[in-house]
Design an enzyme around this catalytic site. Structure first.
Site, mmCIF file in Angstrom:
data_model
loop_
_atom_site.group_PDB
_atom_site.id
_atom_site.type_symbol
_atom_site.label_atom_id
_atom_site.label_comp_id
_atom_site.label_asym_id
_atom_site.label_seq_id
_atom_site.Cartn_x
_atom_site.Cartn_y
_atom_site.Cartn_z
ATOM 1 N N GLU A 59 3.464 7.164 -89.006
ATOM 2 C CA GLU A 59 4.694 7.745 -89.548
ATOM 3 C C GLU A 59 5.319 6.926 -90.671
ATOM 4 O OE1 GLU A 59 6.054 10.666 -88.851
ATOM 5 O OE2 GLU A 59 4.483 11.127 -87.377
ATOM 6 N N SER B 120 31.964 32.545 -28.214
ATOM 7 C CA SER B 120 32.237 31.525 -27.203
ATOM 8 C C SER B 120 32.178 30.106 -27.745
ATOM 9 C CB SER B 120 31.246 31.675 -26.040
ATOM 10 O OG SER B 120 31.475 32.881 -25.359
#
Length: 839
Positions: A86, A465
């Site tokens: 690069e 219950s």
């Protein structure tokens, strides 16, 4: 000489006017140039990660993959690879490469199009941080000026580090850390030269040079990188030749989810989003939850297996879709596979298409292209579903159940394929530590992809219950004992609102006359509960329930409160049970332990209020005081005062105001007497183990956990079995299971072989399966009564002094004689149209 003179004049003019032009361009774009000093504070877009308490990944949120790495963590070869391909003069220029620009211009003049780029790494960094990718002169000019500014502000090492972390490398990977994982499933320091070169070749065209898009292009680009590294002297000839011959072995890696907890992960995501907004997904937060991976896996399996078991015992509802009917041309394999790939899998349930059917077997095709066989064993369960209450006869042949051309669901059990189906019913499960509220497991439904509705936190359901232990606590606080006698006999009272008699019933409809409260709770006697509510008063009972954290607005203020018509979430219910289990303290459930930012700094930490029973005693010795403080991790808070007396002297923790303030900050509210909590906790143990002459409704757990005497629980079923529950405890854990239909009009029903679906049959198996796993290796804990509790031998029939069994009492409430005297209970009556029959 004249030519030379004109040439120098021309060059001078070019330089002069060029400088003026550059200056003008700079002044034109100067105001629009961003402040590059902000790069020092720019955070890379790192996804949100959520972990379990044992550091296993539960979820990841964020569109971009980014794994920040320091320059000293990146291999030198990787840095050299990017520089070689690069920006070979990276360490020589000051932001722009003049030689590279002239070379690109010459190639442009020669070829007529820009065949070479001239952007330096610094320019690429400027573009990635601040500019768009559009190819215009103005954008290029901004890029150049920014690059020069960056070079003035940052060192070369800082620039290359930012670049290697910011550059886009395809497949949502930003930076070399993310690319190393996405393409190779590695960290950067584990990459080979071949892999480094492949990644370094991506910036030029990440979408087309990556190996997932084109293996050949990726290989050619890698070879160019290797050649440039060799030419620059970064690698030897042998390294170049060897790496060039290697194949690129890659496949797409995603973050491996190690713990399946999508409902709780979504709760965390919402919490982070509410706190940080969109930044929650990009600022690299790491959230550590209270989830224990072993517990979560056990809960997931327990919920899924029992939901499928319930669904299958109620019958087969038929194929999901018919692709072709008998007599029609069958589909080709490729067309079937295309269809199957459009259908999502749900855990162990896989879509399949029936290819052919015989008397005792059927050939099926799975989405992965494999052809499998289902035998009669795999469809034997598939009685035809008629209704929730009724099923057809067992199938005699496979073609009674499935047919060619049908899209069905299958699952694999011990290497055999079974017919299955997506359940209609749903379930929820939550477990937490009763001592501090840490949620150790949460399952909000059968499958998150099918339904994201979190039934643990969002679903208000009647509790049946399951409410009884809290009402029994209210009765004991009112003066009753576990041996108080109440008449277990039918009740009938005129309800003017409904213009009919209200007749609460036991389930099963068996009545035993005078029985003790312990048996009433253990066998979940409804009429006993109603009579007890009449004795203590409805208003008192409903107000007492708020002590356990139940919202008053959700509490039914009629006699039906005794039967559980009130609606709560599983989270509210398990929190309430924690009060009984931990000795009377209302803890606050929590699921986030701590949050770290992307610098691994802890920015949030939960400090839960804990159980401080050992500090309520007026006087305790220093040795025990220190030991208990260390155990509960609050010594640092209490030891700061100077009132601790050493050398085994006595400490008075309550007389010191500083201690009192510290205790308020770190101790959970003390809502019921610890003696009452112990009695109810012990009675819940009887619900599982019963007594010598009767079984509790939770007896199925006793068969599984034979030998343990440190667990207890309570079943719960609502009217017409619309909801089934089981809540219970074991050492350091309390858990609640629920099962029912999201459509509250449907009941859980019954089956010919299994009977009516109730809490003990439908919800308790989830709890049992969970506890079977999490209690492996957990030693049995001896449950000792607290101070103020005594045990007395009583008669099991009368509840008075005798020799049948031992019973626990709050000191002073134990029976004093052998006289049989029935408890007189005042009757409180109200007219109300909302009463329902539950059990």
């Amino acid at each position: 000489m004249k030519f030379v003179k004109y040439f120098f004049v021309f060059v001078f003019c070019c330089i002069f006017f060029g400088a003026i032009f550059i200056y003008c361009v700079y002044k034109y774009v100067e105001k629009s140039l961003p402040d590059v000093t902000m790069m020092k504070d720019i955070h890379l877009q790192v996804p949100l990660k959520i972990f379990s308490a044992d550091n296993k990944l539960m979820a990841q949120y964020g569109e971009k993959h980014c794994v920040p790495v320091m320059l000293n963590e990146i291999p030198l070869l990787m840095v050299q690879a990017f520089i070689a391909i690069e920006d070979r003069r990276y360490y020589d220029h000051h932001g722009i490469d003049v030689i590279g620009i002239f070379r690109a211009l010459i190639m442009l003049i020669i070829s007529g199009y820009p065949s070479q780029g001239a952007s330096t790494i610094t320019q690429q960094l400027a573009r990635n941080f601040y500019l768009s990718p559009e190819k215009t002169f103005l954008r290029k000019a901004k890029e150049v000026f920014l690059a020069i500014r960056i070079e003035q502000l940052f060192t070369k090492n800082e620039i290359i580090e930012l670049y290697l972390n910011k550059i886009y490398l395809g497949n949502r990977a930003y930076g070399v850390g993310a690319a190393a994982y996405v393409y190779f499933g590695k960290t950067v320091d584990k990459l080979t030269l071949n892999e480094i070169a492949m990644i370094a070749g991506l910036p030029k065209a990440p979408s087309t040079f990556n190996p997932f898009y084109s293996y050949n292009r990726a290989t050619n680009r890698r070879n160019i990188v290797l050649l440039r590294m060799f030419e620059e002297g970064y690698i030897t000839k042998n390294q170049y030749n060897y790496a060039k011959k290697e194949k690129i072995k890659t496949f797409y890696h995603i973050a491996k989810i190690e713990v399946n907890a999508p409902y709780l992960s979504e709760m965390v995501r919402q919490t982070l989003y509410n706190k940080y907004g969109e930044n929650a997904y990009i600022d690299g937060y790491k959230v550590y939850t209270t989830i224990i991976s072993k517990h979560q896996l056990a809960a997931i399996n327990a919920v899924q297996n029992n939901v499928i078991n319930y669904d299958e015992r109620h019958g087969y509802r038929g194929a999901s879709e018919i692709l072709w009917k008998s007599g029609e041309s069958s589909w080709g394999i490729s067309k079937i596979l295309k269809k199957l790939k459009e259908i999502s899998k749900y855990m162990e349930l896989e879509p399949a298409v029936v290819l052919s059917v015989f008397k005792n077997s059927a050939n099926i095709l799975l989405s992965n292209g494999s052809q499998e066989v289902i035998t009669m064993k795999g469809v034997r369960w598939a009685r035809r579903f008629i209704s929730d209450e009724k099923q057809g006869i067992p199938p005699m042949m496979i073609n009674n159940v499935i047919h060619a051309g049908e899209q069905i669901w299958v699952r694999k059990i011990k290497n055999e394929w079974y017919l299955s189906q997506i359940p209609d019913v749903n379930a929820a499960f939550i477990a937490l530590n009763p001592n501090n509220g840490a949620i150790t497991t949460l399952v909000g439904g059968f499958n998150f992809n099918l339904s994201k509705f979190n039934r643990v936190t969002q679903s208000l359901r009647q509790v049946g219950s399951s409410i009884k232990p809290f009402l029994y606590a209210a009765a004991i606080d009112k003066g009753m004992t576990l041996s108080s006698l109440i008449n277990d006999a039918p009740i009938s009272r005129w309800d003017s609102g409904k213009n009919s008699n209200w007749r609460p019933k036991n389930s099963p409809a068996k009545y035993d006359g005078l029985i003790r409260l312990r048996q009433g709770l253990g066998q979940s006697k409804n009429v006993v509960m109603v009579r007890m509510i009449r004795a203590i008063g409805i208003e008192y009972a409903s107000n007492y329930l708020t002590r356990f954290g139940f919202p008053l607005e959700n509490i039914n203020n009629t006699e039906s409160i005794a039967l559980g018509v009130s609606s709560f979430t599983p989270l509210q219910l398990v929190r309430a049970y924690s009060v009984i289990v931990n000795g009377g303290y209302l803890i606050d459930p929590y699921y986030i332990s701590k949050i770290e930012n992307n610098k691994k700094q802890v920015i949030f930490k939960t400090t839960p209020k804990t159980i401080c029973s050992n500090y309520i005693n007026t006087q305790i010795s220093y040795d025990n005081f220190e030991k208990e403080l260390l155990k509960d991790k609050i010594i640092d808070e209490l030891i700061k005062t100077n009132d601790v007396i050493y050398n085994n002297k006595v400490i008075d923790t309550l007389k010191n105001k500083k201690y009192q303030n510290n205790l308020k900050n770190i101790c959970a509210p003390y809502v019921i007497n610890e003696q009452i909590a112990f009695l109810i906790k012990n009675a819940m143990m009887t619900n599982i183990y019963g007594e010598s002459n009767w079984l509790g409704t939770g007896w199925r757990s006793a068969k599984i956990f034979m030998g343990r005497r440190d667990i207890g629980g309570k079943t719960g079923t609502t009217n017409n079995s619309k909801d089934a529950w089981f809540s219970g405890y074991a050492p350091n854990i309390v858990a609640t299971a629920w099962i029912g239909f999201d459509d509250n009009k449907r009941t859980l029903g019954n089956t010919h072989m299994y009977g009516v679906e109730v809490g003990a049959k439908s919800a308790q198996p989830i709890w049992n399966d969970f506890m079977k796993t999490v209690l492996i290796g957990v030693p049995i804990r001896k449950i000792l009564p607290p101070r103020g509790i005594i045990s007395v031998s009583i008669d099991d029939k009368t509840g008075k002094l005798g020799s049948s069994l031992k019973e626990y009492y709050i000191e002073g409430t134990e029976p004093k004689d052998y006289e049989i005297k029935e408890l007189e209970l005042p009757i409180f009556t109200e007219d109300n149209s909302d009463r329902e029959e539950l059990f």
